[in-house]
Design a protein around this motif. Structure first.
Motif, PDB file in Angstrom:
ATOM      1  N   VAL A 487     -11.604  10.403  22.220  1.00  0.00           N
ATOM      2  CA  VAL A 487     -12.223   9.391  23.075  1.00  0.00           C
ATOM      3  C   VAL A 487     -11.246   9.187  24.220  1.00  0.00           C
ATOM      4  CG1 VAL A 487     -12.886   6.953  23.244  1.00  0.00           C
ATOM      5  CG2 VAL A 487     -13.491   8.288  21.199  1.00  0.00           C
ATOM      6  N   TRP A 488     -11.720   9.373  25.422  1.00  0.00           N
ATOM      7  CA  TRP A 488     -10.842   9.321  26.588  1.00  0.00           C
ATOM      8  C   TRP A 488      -9.960   8.079  26.559  1.00  0.00           C
ATOM      9  CZ3 TRP A 488      -8.938  12.403  30.122  1.00  0.00           C
ATOM     10  CH2 TRP A 488      -8.339  11.846  31.256  1.00  0.00           C
ATOM     11  N   GLY A 489      -8.658   8.316  26.562  1.00  0.00           N
ATOM     12  CA  GLY A 489      -7.702   7.205  26.609  1.00  0.00           C
ATOM     13  C   GLY A 489      -7.569   6.438  25.312  1.00  0.00           C
ATOM     14  N   ASN A 490      -8.168   6.919  24.232  1.00  0.00           N
ATOM     15  CA  ASN A 490      -8.116   6.145  22.997  1.00  0.00           C
ATOM     16  C   ASN A 490      -8.175   7.057  21.763  1.00  0.00           C
ATOM     17  OD1 ASN A 490      -8.247   4.128  21.084  1.00  0.00           O
ATOM     18  ND2 ASN A 490      -9.746   2.898  22.204  1.00  0.00           N
ATOM     19  N   ASP A 491      -7.077   7.764  21.537  1.00  0.00           N
ATOM     20  CA  ASP A 491      -7.000   8.692  20.402  1.00  0.00           C
ATOM     21  C   ASP A 491      -7.279   7.985  19.070  1.00  0.00           C
ATOM     22  OD1 ASP A 491      -6.373  10.738  22.099  1.00  0.00           O
ATOM     23  OD2 ASP A 491      -4.233  10.815  21.591  1.00  0.00           O
TER      24      ASP A 491
END
Ligand code: 6R9
Length: 660
Positions: A487-491
């Motif tokens: 998830v972009w910016g939210n591993d």
């Protein structure tokens, strides 16, 4: 194609004709099983061979799958390629240069055809234009456009220079757009002055202006505007550029930026039912490979096909099956700007007739609304058009109820065209479960079996596989090339949401429930996991009840939700759209009683809706999914406080609220 009743009374299989099967990429169940076995026996070897055969690599990969840091898997990680090169240059080199890549049907019926040569030129010019603005590999570019050749050019131009695009559907409001621009950290936005839908000019650029004004911290330095309508717009000097001016004097060749296979190709936001939208990140190599293979396997694409996928490029279906997959295999696509019901409800059939569409891929919700329209007015019925060019039909987005399936099969496919009911998600990049049209015997309402290379299971809450016939949670138990990378910016969100600890952390959880037929092992999707009802301790899929309701001769469409009930734990509330007008008073009561009896007979008294509400439509997302969470709120008589920015028809909420 003939319907062969099997020994089991209730199951009818629909088989492909011999001619279809013989010419198909996967020409029978033995061929299908052989591919599945190959994947089972040597998973990495299977994918490596397909990736070498189907993708053009600038630098061949030597590593297939890196599993050292699950669930952050890497595919073909030392290979280099360019996705736009694979979609465009490939076709200039293999004799497709003068073939139509895109047949664009505008809202008003005007047709524009663009060859591969022309598309390549336009993509190169825009790619050079973007570079001249300083946009570089890895930069994020938000694309906020309607269906247009230019939207595909924009996506391909980003891919060409290694910029990561994030297409935001052109129906999203300024706050939603602003949130996505901010989350992606976009440095540029590509948009149009306006868009045309159903004869109306709707703003795009003005919404971009609002979205940017809402967030002072955004990083957008450039806005590129495609002139679609010529309506007046505000122009910010230095920031805003007309696309035609930007590209005018650019070179017609743009050397592709060769990127690593794992280089991100795009971010696409998916509207979760709770929380902020998640930016699903996709890679270049693995994603492209699956886009190509599913065009070959599921759609059996041939050089002579005219392929029409009705999905907007703002959704994953429009990405994989409009902007990338068909081009990478050198197909001709139809791209439609307008809406299915304007200027009349026969528009889809008219387009198929006009452009000699051979593969038609659409959503159950569109099918159901067109069934209703053709019942109301025979003038718009498919029988009024010549649909003989069709050879294959596809469905995507929601479970297709058997009633709609059979109508699609009979009235559109004339009992000749296989239907591929394709189950997949934004996060999976391409098809997961779908029939192979020249092989798989079809059963209405079932997406049948996983594609070769996809390992799908039905498990319980602890991750244990369930026997066939028992409903549970759908999971994928091996990484696959086109999977979401994070998830972009939210591993962390990627890890916890898609690889839940409860299931052992090694299973990708799709978020859907499923059940396998005890005899055939065929999958039926029972709806999102949060759509499972529990009435008196009996688990009931919303889909099961909806299917039965929709099969009633009076019903056009139905959605079912649960509501707390003192007696039964949960009770069923059904929202029903009739084929005829909205019933009132006693008539409504009689029909409701009939429907209750019907569900009782068809499933069991437990499934009988306690409450039935009639409306003219259901609340749907702009991609056509029924928003059951809103129906749940209405059924409970609560105020709607949730985000309704993805809702296509907000006015319907009021009607349904007052429908008791
Ligand atoms: C491609 C797409 C994904 C969700 C998915 C499921 C539902 C899609 C379906 C289907 C049953 C099918 N879904 N196709 N359910 N049968 N053939 O729609 O992606 O917008 O991310 O939605 O749609 O619930 O989990 P996306």
């Amino acid at each position: 194609m003939a319907a062969n009743p099997s020994e089991k009374k209730e199951t009818h299989f629909y088989y492909p004709s011999e001619a279809f099967a013989q010419n198909a990429a996967i020409p029978g169940m033995n061929a299908y099983r052989a591919l599945c076995r190959a994947a089972e026996e040597d998973y990495k070897g299977f994918w490596a061979e397909l990736a070498r055969e189907n993708v053009l690599w600038r630098k061949p990969f030597t590593k297939v799958l890196n599993e050292t840091n699950p669930p952050f898997y890497k595919w073909f990680e030392d290979g280099e390629l360019n996705v736009s090169y694979n979609c465009l240059d490939r076709n200039l080199e293999n004799g497709n240069a003068d073939k139509d890549a895109v047949v664009f049907e505008a809202d008003d019926g005007t047709v524009t055809k663009v060859t591969y040569r022309e598309l390549h030129k336009r993509v190169c010019k825009l790619a050079n234009g973007l570079k001249s603005l300083g946009i570089q590999k890895g930069d994020r570019v938000v694309i906020y456009m309607a269906m247009s050749v230019e939207a595909i050019v924009a996506m391909q131009a980003c891919a060409r220079i290694g910029a990561i695009h994030s297409v935001v559907f052109g129906g999203f409001s300024a706050p939603s757009l602003s949130e996505r621009i901010g989350n992606a950290g976009a440095v540029a936005v590509i948009t149009a002055d306006r868009q045309i839908r159903g004869g109306r000019h709707l703003p795009l650029k003005a919404i971009v202006d609002d979205a940017l004004a809402m967030n002072e911290n955004h990083a957008v330095e450039n806005v590129v505007i495609y002139r679609r309508t010529g309506d007046k717009i505000d122009f910010v000097e230095g920031r805003d550029h007309w696309m035609h001016e930007l590209t005018q004097s650019q070179a017609e060749i743009c050397e592709p930026e060769w990127v690593n296979a794992e280089h991100p190709l795009f971010i696409l936001y998916t509207s979760g039912s709770t929380g902020n939208p998640k930016g699903a990140l996709h890679s270049s190599g693995g994603y492209l490979l699956w886009a190509i293979l599913t065009m070959r396997w599921t759609f059996d694409i041939k050089p002579t096909d005219v392929f029409w996928c009705t999905a907007d490029i703002g959704w994953i279906t429009g990405h994989t099956y409009n902007a990338y997959g068909p081009l990478a295999v050198g197909a001709t696509i139809v791209l439609f700007e307008g809406v299915p019901t304007w200027p009349h409800a026969g528009r889809f059939w008219e387009i198929i007739d006009k452009h000699k569409v051979s593969i038609f891929y659409t959503a159950p919700t569109a099918i159901r609304s067109l069934i209703k329209a053709s019942n109301e007015n025979a003038q718009f019925a498919p029988e009024q058009y010549n649909l003989s060019s069709l050879r294959l039909l596809g469905s995507v987005g929601e479970p297709i109820n058997p009633e709609a399936w059979l109508w699609f099969y009979k009235h559109i496919g004339k009992e000749r065209c296989p239907i591929v009911d394709t189950f997949w998600q934004t996060e999976t990049g391409g098809h997961v479960i779908a029939p192979m049209p020249g092989a798989t015997p079809l059963v209405p309402g079932s997406c049948t079996l996983p594609l070769p290379g996809m390992f799908v299971r039905v498990v319980d809450e602890t991750g244990q596989e369930l026997p066939w016939g028992q409903g549970g949670i759908l999971v994928i138990n091996r990484p696959w090339p086109s999977m979401i990378r994070t998830v972009w910016g939210n591993d962390e969100r990627y890890k916890t949401h898609y690889w839940p600890e409860e299931l052992g952390g090694k299973l990708y959880q799709a978020g859907d429930g499923a059940i396998r037929d005890p005899e055939t092992g065929y999958f039926t999707i029972t709806g999102r996991i949060d759509d499972v009802l529990n009435v008196s301790g009996h688990a009931l899929g919303t889909m099961e009840v909806e299917s039965v309701l929709s099969a009633h001769p009076m019903v056009a469409e139905a959605a079912v939700v649960g509501k707390p009930d003192d007696l039964t734990g949960e009770s069923i509330c059904a929202f029903v759209i009739l084929k005829n007008e909205l019933p009132k008073g006693d008539e409504a009561k009689t029909i409701a009683a009939d429907l209750r009896k019907w569900v009782s007979q068809e499933i069991s008294p437990i499934a009988r809706p306690k409450e039935i509400r009639f409306g003219e439509n259901l609340p749907k997302t702009r991609s056509g999914k029924i928003m059951r969470r809103l129906l749940r709120v209405i059924a409970r008589g609560e105020e709607i406080t949730q985000d309704i920015s993805t809702l296509e028809n907000p006015a319907i909420l009021e009607q349904l609220r007052n429908s008791l």
